[in-house]
Design a protein around this motif. Sequence first.
Motif, short mmCIF file in Angstrom:
data_model
loop_
_atom_site.label_atom_id
_atom_site.label_comp_id
_atom_site.label_asym_id
_atom_site.label_seq_id
_atom_site.Cartn_x
_atom_site.Cartn_y
_atom_site.Cartn_z
N ASP A 8 0.80 -1.22 0.00
CA ASP A 8 0.00 0.00 0.00
C ASP A 8 0.84 1.27 0.00
OD1 ASP A 8 -2.52 1.17 -0.13
OD2 ASP A 8 -2.67 1.43 2.03
N ILE A 9 2.01 1.25 -0.62
CA ILE A 9 2.83 2.45 -0.75
C ILE A 9 2.36 3.23 -1.97
CG2 ILE A 9 5.15 3.35 -1.21
CD1 ILE A 9 4.79 2.31 1.62
N PRO A 171 -1.72 9.44 4.10
CA PRO A 171 -1.30 9.13 5.46
C PRO A 171 0.17 8.71 5.46
CG PRO A 171 -2.63 7.35 4.56
CD PRO A 171 -2.69 8.47 3.57
N ALA A 172 0.83 8.89 6.58
CA ALA A 172 2.26 8.62 6.66
C ALA A 172 2.60 7.18 6.29
CB ALA A 172 2.77 8.93 8.07
N HIS A 173 1.74 6.22 6.64
CA HIS A 173 2.08 4.82 6.40
C HIS A 173 2.03 4.44 4.93
CE1 HIS A 173 -2.38 4.43 6.60
NE2 HIS A 173 -2.18 3.46 5.72
N LEU A 225 12.33 -3.94 -3.94
CA LEU A 225 11.83 -3.88 -2.57
C LEU A 225 10.35 -3.52 -2.55
CD1 LEU A 225 13.05 -4.08 0.36
CD2 LEU A 225 13.16 -1.58 0.31
N LEU A 226 9.95 -2.66 -3.49
CA LEU A 226 8.56 -2.22 -3.57
C LEU A 226 7.70 -3.12 -4.46
CD1 LEU A 226 9.10 1.64 -3.93
CD2 LEU A 226 8.54 0.37 -1.85
N GLY A 227 8.33 -4.12 -5.07
CA GLY A 227 7.60 -5.01 -5.95
C GLY A 227 7.22 -4.38 -7.27
#
Length: 228
Positions: A8-9, A171-173, A225-227
């Motif tokens: 969810d980045i 959101p930060a996450h 790393l992020l796919g």
Amino acid sequence: MAEPQFDDIAACVFDAYGTLFDFASTVARCRDQLGDKADQLNTIWRAKQLEYAWTSSLMGRHSDFWHITGAALDFAFEALGIEDPALRARLMQLYLDIDSFDDVTPVLEHLREAGMKRVILSNGSVTMLVSATKHAGIGKLLDDTISIEEAGLYKPHPAAYRLAVDKLKLPAHQICFLSANGWDTAGGAAFGFQVVRVNRTGQPAEKLGVGPVAEISSLSELPALLGL
């Protein structure tokens, strides 16, 4: 391809100096004039630059990063017994025309093609960041370049990191924050970002009780790393 470690980045937010731009390149280009003082100058200059930034925030007496960078260089010159106004001017100009690392452009291009937002969040002043991104030719690869001048407080103050949340409206996450600086990764993690340390020089982990969820030695490792 490595298994992705993030879900969810929606955006990648990059620190500038040490992460995208090689601050050591400035002194390296004047090594012929500095001789055996070059490495000492680089170390003192960077250390005082950060010290003055943090101290100005703690004292409630904000000064922009360009002024701080010059003051730190003046300290380093005096500490090493260097008196050379022309060399000082050259070093300051080279800081504006700072070199980027070789892995920066390919990774930003990859992220753009994958639809990932790309933003700089830096302690640098607007003038410094405009010059650096122009010199590196990466301005067109970025969605935004954010200076902490908008907050008037330097990272790792939470107000500096909040600028990215407010600008991106995320959101930060959902933000992957990347920095080569251990103190910065700690600050970003404490704020709530998903943090990756770009540990280009193999430094040990910071002992601050909070830190990155992943570490890479080059930005070229980020897409996997992020796919992406």
